[in-house]
Design an enzyme around this catalytic site. Structure first.
Site, PDB file in Angstrom:
ATOM      1  N   ASN A   5       3.450  58.067  44.169  1.00 61.51           N
ATOM      2  CA  ASN A   5       4.473  57.471  43.305  1.00 61.51           C
ATOM      3  C   ASN A   5       4.350  57.905  41.854  1.00 61.51           C
ATOM      4  O   ASN A   5       5.348  57.910  41.132  1.00 61.51           O
ATOM      5  CB  ASN A   5       4.367  55.935  43.414  1.00 61.51           C
ATOM      6  CG  ASN A   5       5.167  55.229  42.347  1.00 61.51           C
ATOM      7  OD1 ASN A   5       6.395  55.158  42.423  1.00 61.51           O
ATOM      8  ND2 ASN A   5       4.485  54.723  41.308  1.00 61.51           N
ATOM      9  N   TYR A  61      12.056  67.832  35.670  1.00 64.34           N
ATOM     10  CA  TYR A  61      12.006  66.660  36.564  1.00 64.34           C
ATOM     11  C   TYR A  61      12.725  66.951  37.885  1.00 64.34           C
ATOM     12  O   TYR A  61      12.226  66.643  38.967  1.00 64.34           O
ATOM     13  CB  TYR A  61      12.654  65.475  35.843  1.00 64.34           C
ATOM     14  CG  TYR A  61      12.515  64.144  36.543  1.00 64.34           C
ATOM     15  CD1 TYR A  61      11.300  63.461  36.559  1.00 64.34           C
ATOM     16  CD2 TYR A  61      13.606  63.553  37.167  1.00 64.34           C
ATOM     17  CE1 TYR A  61      11.189  62.228  37.186  1.00 64.34           C
ATOM     18  CE2 TYR A  61      13.508  62.319  37.793  1.00 64.34           C
ATOM     19  CZ  TYR A  61      12.292  61.656  37.800  1.00 64.34           C
ATOM     20  OH  TYR A  61      12.189  60.435  38.428  1.00 64.34           O
TER      21      TYR A  61
END
Ligand code: NAP
Length: 250
Positions: free
Chosen positions: A92, A157
């Site tokens: 995560n 990203y």
């Protein structure tokens, strides 16, 4: 449907805040012993641990930068020593360092790719070794709708999160015969520290693109992760599942 993770050991990377925090708490509520990883916020990680323990669960915290091989090795040595097994890995940990393509510094590119993609690789390699020994395991990778929609100022990203999706599929193929499933979860716009700035700057515009007419909460993501971590999801592998109130299809 009752999800019971009693006797299972879970590691959630980047679990001191946001989606990881909620995931750790829900995994523990389902009965798992949870290792809460963090990189800087020891106090917040301790807070998550205390919340789990006060609720009758079991948790430990461990500081490690998932992009640093030595840190990841220490993290997994700790898990091996303490629990001798790992059943659930949630990759995560992630960061944003937005900048337009022509202005993006190499350090901004590297930091985002290293934390998300290299971090997931390093943790998955270590976890897979332990899971293979028990011929079972669940790996859940947190990607993003940014992987399929792109996003201004997010070449780093989007590449990292797209990479995570492809990484998940390749892992799933290799690991399925060993009884290990790997899936990716693609959150939309979720109310956490990470999204604070963009929600403040462009929240109304973003809301217009979300058919559900609300931002997501960490719990919206954590609930799917808990399901994917359970035996009920044994036949699901290599999938990329969006949790975004319809953002990616509108
Ligand atoms: P967040 O609130 O900013 O929390 C990030 C977490 O990652 C923190 O626990 C942080 O630890 C940890 N972390 C950062 N760098 C790390 C490193 N190198 N090693 C270990 N841990 C590290 O973020 P979030 O919104 O919950 O995001 C969680 C994941 O969901 C990320 O992968 C993110 O890309 C993804 N996601 C989020 C959204 C959204 O709208 N929020 C949307 C799509 C995808 P410290 O507290 O110690 O700094």
């Amino acid at each position: 449907m009752n999800i019971d993770l009693s006797g299972k050991v879970a590691l959630v990377t980047g679990a001191s805040r946001g989606i990881g925090r909620e995931t750790g708490i829900l995994l523990a509520k389902a009965g798992a012993s949870v290792v809460i990883n963090y990189v800087r916020n020891a106090e917040k990680a301790e807070g998550v641990k205390n919340e789990i323990i006060n609720d009758g669960g079991e948790a430990e915290i461990f500081q490690a930068d998932v992009s640093v091989p030595e840190d990841v090795k220490s993290l997994f040595d700790f898990i091996r020593d303490k629990y001798k097994r790992l059943d659930i890995l949630v990759n995560n940990a992630g960061i944003i360092k937005d900048n337009l393509l022509m202005s993006m510094k190499l350090s901004e590119w590297d930091r985002v790719i290293d934390t998300t993609l290299k971090g997931a690789f390093l943790c998955t390699q270590q976890a897979s070794e332990m899971m293979m020994a028990g011929r079972s395991g669940k790996i859940i990778n947190v990607s993003s709708v940014g992987a399929i929609r792109g996003g201004r100022g997010q070449t780093n990203y989007a590449s990292a999160k797209g990479g995570i999706m492809s990484f998940t599929k390749a892992c799933a193929v290799e690991l399925a015969p060993k009884g290990i499933q790997a899936n990716a979860v693609l959150p939309g716009m979720i109310v956490t520290d990470m999204s604070t700035r963009v929600r403040k700057r462009a929240g109304d515009k973003i809301l217009e693109r979300i058919p559900a007419e609300r931002f997501g909460e960490p719990r919206d993501i954590a609930q799917l992760i808990v399901f994917l971590a359970s035996d009920q999801a044994d036949y699901i592998t290599g999938q990329a599942i969006s949790v975004d109130g319809g953002m990616s299809i509108s």
